[in-house]
Design a protein around this motif. Structure first.
Motif, PDB file in Angstrom:
ATOM      1  N   VAL A   1      -3.485  -0.025  -6.906  1.00 17.51           N
ATOM      2  CA  VAL A   1      -2.857   1.226  -6.437  1.00 17.51           C
ATOM      3  C   VAL A   1      -1.408   0.929  -6.049  1.00 17.51           C
ATOM      4  CG1 VAL A   1      -2.958   3.092  -4.745  1.00 17.51           C
ATOM      5  CG2 VAL A   1      -5.081   2.070  -5.606  1.00 17.51           C
ATOM      6  N   VAL A   2      -0.463   1.603  -6.701  1.00 15.63           N
ATOM      7  CA  VAL A   2       0.949   1.348  -6.409  1.00 15.63           C
ATOM      8  C   VAL A   2       1.614   2.513  -5.684  1.00 15.63           C
ATOM      9  CG1 VAL A   2       1.206  -0.333  -8.264  1.00 15.63           C
ATOM     10  CG2 VAL A   2       1.676   2.095  -8.714  1.00 15.63           C
ATOM     11  N   HIS A   3       0.955   3.660  -5.611  1.00 19.49           N
ATOM     12  CA  HIS A   3       1.460   4.760  -4.786  1.00 19.49           C
ATOM     13  C   HIS A   3       0.270   5.576  -4.290  1.00 19.49           C
ATOM     14  CE1 HIS A   3       3.702   7.968  -3.056  1.00 19.49           C
ATOM     15  NE2 HIS A   3       4.864   7.505  -3.484  1.00 19.49           N
ATOM     16  N   PRO A   4       0.142   5.730  -2.941  1.00 19.94           N
ATOM     17  CA  PRO A   4      -1.044   6.417  -2.408  1.00 19.94           C
ATOM     18  C   PRO A   4      -1.162   7.856  -2.881  1.00 19.94           C
ATOM     19  CG  PRO A   4       0.553   5.945  -0.649  1.00 19.94           C
ATOM     20  CD  PRO A   4       1.033   5.234  -1.875  1.00 19.94           C
ATOM     21  N   ASP A   5      -0.048   8.480  -3.229  1.00 21.55           N
ATOM     22  CA  ASP A   5      -0.094   9.874  -3.664  1.00 21.55           C
ATOM     23  C   ASP A   5       0.200  10.018  -5.155  1.00 21.55           C
ATOM     24  OD1 ASP A   5      -0.485  10.620  -0.929  1.00 21.55           O
ATOM     25  OD2 ASP A   5       1.659  10.256  -0.636  1.00 21.55           O
TER      26      ASP A   5
ATOM     27  N   VAL B   1       0.813  -1.217   0.000  1.00 18.26           N
ATOM     28  CA  VAL B   1       0.000   0.000   0.000  1.00 18.26           C
ATOM     29  C   VAL B   1       0.851   1.273   0.000  1.00 18.26           C
ATOM     30  CG1 VAL B   1      -2.031  -1.103   1.020  1.00 18.26           C
ATOM     31  CG2 VAL B   1      -0.306  -0.064   2.514  1.00 18.26           C
ATOM     32  N   HIS B   2       2.155   1.139   0.226  1.00 22.50           N
ATOM     33  CA  HIS B   2       3.057   2.293   0.080  1.00 22.50           C
ATOM     34  C   HIS B   2       4.435   1.775  -0.324  1.00 22.50           C
ATOM     35  CE1 HIS B   2       5.142   6.009   0.449  1.00 22.50           C
ATOM     36  NE2 HIS B   2       4.088   6.650   0.939  1.00 22.50           N
TER      37      HIS B   2
ATOM     38  N   CYS C   1      -2.956   4.508  -9.604  1.00 20.28           N
ATOM     39  CA  CYS C   1      -3.060   3.205 -10.275  1.00 20.28           C
ATOM     40  C   CYS C   1      -1.763   2.897 -11.044  1.00 20.28           C
ATOM     41  CB  CYS C   1      -4.220   3.215 -11.274  1.00 20.28           C
ATOM     42  SG  CYS C   1      -5.814   3.530 -10.517  1.00 20.28           S
ATOM     43  N   LEU C   2      -1.476   1.607 -11.189  1.00 18.48           N
ATOM     44  CA  LEU C   2      -0.283   1.180 -11.924  1.00 18.48           C
ATOM     45  C   LEU C   2      -0.220   1.798 -13.318  1.00 18.48           C
ATOM     46  CD1 LEU C   2       2.239  -0.558 -12.374  1.00 18.48           C
ATOM     47  CD2 LEU C   2       0.737  -2.464 -12.979  1.00 18.48           C
TER      48      LEU C   2
ATOM     49  N   HIS D   1       9.717  -0.590 -11.707  1.00 21.30           N
ATOM     50  CA  HIS D   1       9.609  -0.560 -10.249  1.00 21.30           C
ATOM     51  C   HIS D   1       8.142  -0.658  -9.810  1.00 21.30           C
ATOM     52  CE1 HIS D   1      10.176   0.672  -6.117  1.00 21.30           C
ATOM     53  NE2 HIS D   1       9.387   1.717  -6.310  1.00 21.30           N
ATOM     54  N   TYR D   2       7.300   0.171 -10.410  1.00 25.99           N
ATOM     55  CA  TYR D   2       5.887   0.146 -10.019  1.00 25.99           C
ATOM     56  C   TYR D   2       5.180  -1.108 -10.522  1.00 25.99           C
ATOM     57  CZ  TYR D   2       6.370   4.710  -7.956  1.00 25.99           C
ATOM     58  OH  TYR D   2       6.755   5.728  -7.133  1.00 25.99           O
TER      59      TYR D   2
END
Lengths: 408, 408
Positions: free
Chosen positions: B262-266, A263-264, B277-278, B325-326
């Motif tokens: 979701v790969v990064h909350p921000d 999630v992060h 989203c990826l 990476h993501y």
């Protein structure tokens, strides 16, 4: 080519039909032979012959059926025999539990032992659990319930074929073989004792007794869920996926592991060896640490957290909100992968509903708008015995599906 | 109670047996009646009678079978009739495509039209696709292949029952009904035209013709995958899950949507309405933007990106590494949820393998060590016709399963 079933073996057909009739009796307790025939598509003669075998096996018994809305004289109905039952046992990170479920679906005995099991060796825990199982068996015998089998459920990935706990990082267990210990939990039982994952057991309990059950309104939802993600909030965060009213366990039985959804990207290291897993933000220890609750100075950290929250303590409120925020991200990702639009939260998430729900809802609306409608976000009402009841009910179903073993 | 199959209806049994024999012939082209009987568990007389019907239907034909390692005089083998075939059509964000697959599994015709379809109305695209389908049908007729049915595959969530594209954000489509347009793609075909999701079609192509196929070594893997995640890299990022050698589509047919994990909350806002989203990190547009490729000044941005990468241009290299990476985070989360330990990457991910693989591997090792072993991380060798071949092969299977409709 894969093996195909040999056509026309009478034994197999009768086994299937026994299971069909038993499932009918389980679903519809008190059904008459005629009703079972109509439901199953079998002939009345065939149902009568199967029921004779089932009565002899002791799995079912006759009752006088006087069902609502029916005319004429009362018939003889059939129910699963409440004098038969199963044992369920649970190892969790902060407790051990055992319970006895009879075939009428009642939890007739239940014992929990609070205990810190992190880093415990199986050789420490199993004697405690065996003693609890023995007490449960005695209580069952006193209540006139014969135990036919059981299930042990644990907070980790399990290999149900080989009876091995592959990984339970919060217990500190890896590749723990329980094939010798399981039968000792219930040495006399004809159907033995199986192994399962705690979040999967709790998901099945939710399916059969909670939000998946056919009890219409209640629990704040618009009726029953056929497809949902159950999230188990314990020291670890586990998950179980129910799809089309069945557990979707995946190729190795480990599907739904939302606790280790990332999630992060720069989040904390996790007990699983990964980084940024949901569990590192929303597991009990993570919330206590973030809320500033000193685990050394309190025996009941959840009570302390709830008391801080009730007082509106800012640090506690923000710790739970953060957990809800990351929970929303984990749910969004899991729901996308599994094509799920309903979620049931249990364990500490249910205890924290009042404070965690708004943050979770906000996070879902931000990261996956429309994916989980408000009426499909639900909290479990089953309390701490959920996993135990799920494991027990799984055991009952397994025994009913193997009923032919009791028939000469 | 759910409907149970009525026992003993001969019609149903014969339908099942027809499908069983056809599946045997498809799997094992050239099998004799005796071999089909042995494989299926049916009697030789029953297989002979079914084969007579199938020959009459035109779905299969006889060949002289001289199979390796067998003694005695050659028998008469059975194969699917290569003079029967299907049409596949694909709408994607930057191209339209059609193809004809014959029942021998050969793509006998294939046409691609490069075109920017973002924001196109269905009424703009469908006439173009209809013209392409007409050309394909003419080419098929010239080659002596009769088209029995087809499938249209699109980059979005579809309702296969109602033939509606529910959401294809990269086309700008929402709730687009195609139930009238689909039959027009192939007006004469007895089995009609179905609708599917492009990533699911490509996943099935990988199962049947790529890393899931039984071709032993090759493609850099240790043999075939039975359970895997296929990731489609186009303008959007799509996914398809194969579990136990079948597509796992989930309750509404939308499972495996890794592009919106979701790969990064921000992270950036996504076309789906979510955030982080990826797809916003690893889709083609995201990579071009991050690599500094001006979409206005180049008609072939992927060629330009590859040329930058070949020259070691730092910005291009780092854009692709970031995507990798993501991608690793998205794969880690998806694999946890679906209990998958093998991944096949297609589309631009396959084209970028050399540069993206190390970053992806590193990210997986950091976020989910041990989850996807190195030999289980594979890139597709099917190229741009993957989704088209998957859609066509799905259509063939559907027709074979409904073969009874051709039999009087």
């Amino acid at each position: 080519m894969a093996a195909t079933p040999a056509p026309g073996r009478v034994g197999d057909v009768r086994r299937q039909n026994l299971a069909l009739v038993l499932a009918g009796i389980q679903r519809n307790g008190g059904a008459t032979r005629a009703q079972l025939a109509a439901e199953s598509g079998l002939t009345k003669a065939s149902v009568s012959s199967l029921v004779t075998d089932l009565l002899e096996s002791g799995l079912v018994q006759e009752i006088t059926a006087t069902r609502d809305g029916e005319r004429g004289r009362p018939g003889t109905g059939l129910v699963l025999n409440p004098a038969r039952g199963v044992l369920a046992a649970e190892i969790n990170v902060d407790y051990l539990a055992v319970g006895v479920l009879d075939f009428a679906g009642e939890l007739v005995f239940h014992e929990t032992l609070e205990r810190h099991n992190r880093g415990s060796r199986p050789s420490d825990l199993m004697p405690l659990l065996l003693a609890m199982a023995e007490r449960a068996a005695t209580m069952a015998a006193d209540a006139g319930v014969e135990l036919l089998g059981g299930e042990l459920t644990v907070p980790g990935l399990v290999d149900t074929e080989r009876n091995v706990v592959l990984a339970a990082p919060n217990l500190g267990w890896a590749d723990v073989r329980l094939s010798e210990e399981l039968p000792r939990l219930l040495p006399e039982a004809p159907f033995g004792v199986t192994l399962s994952n705690e979040a999967n057991s709790a998901a099945l309990a939710e399916l059969w007794f909670g939000h998946g059950a056919d009890h219409g309104a209640g629990h704040g939802t618009n009726g029953r869920f056929r497809d949902f993600l159950y999230i188990s909030g314990e020291v670890g965060v586990g998950g179980g996926l129910v799809i089309a009213s069945r557990l979707f366990a995946g190729p190795q039985g480990h599907a739904g592991e939302i606790g280790h959804v990332v999630v992060h990207p720069d989040g904390p290291l996790c007990a699983c060896g990964g980084q940024g897993c949901l569990e590192t933000f929303a597991g009990q220890e993570a919330i206590y640490a973030s809320a500033g609750i000193d685990r050394g100075s309190t025996a009941k950290p959840m009570d302390e957290l709830l008391s801080h929250l009730a007082q509106g303590a800012e640090r506690a409120v923000s710790a739970v909100q953060q957990a809800g925020h990351y929970l929303g991200i984990g749910v969004a990702s899991t729901a996308r992968v599994a094509n799920i639009s309903a979620v049931v939260l249990g364990g500490h998430f249910a205890a924290l509903e009042e404070w965690i729900a708004p943050a979770l809802r906000g996070s879902l609306d931000r990261h996956a708008p429309g994916l989980i409608p408000p009426e499909n976000l639900a909290f479990s009402g089953l309390g701490r015995t959920g996993a135990l009841r799920g494991a027990a009910a799984t055991s009952v179903r397994r025994i009913l599906s193997q009923a032919y073993e009791l028939i000469p």
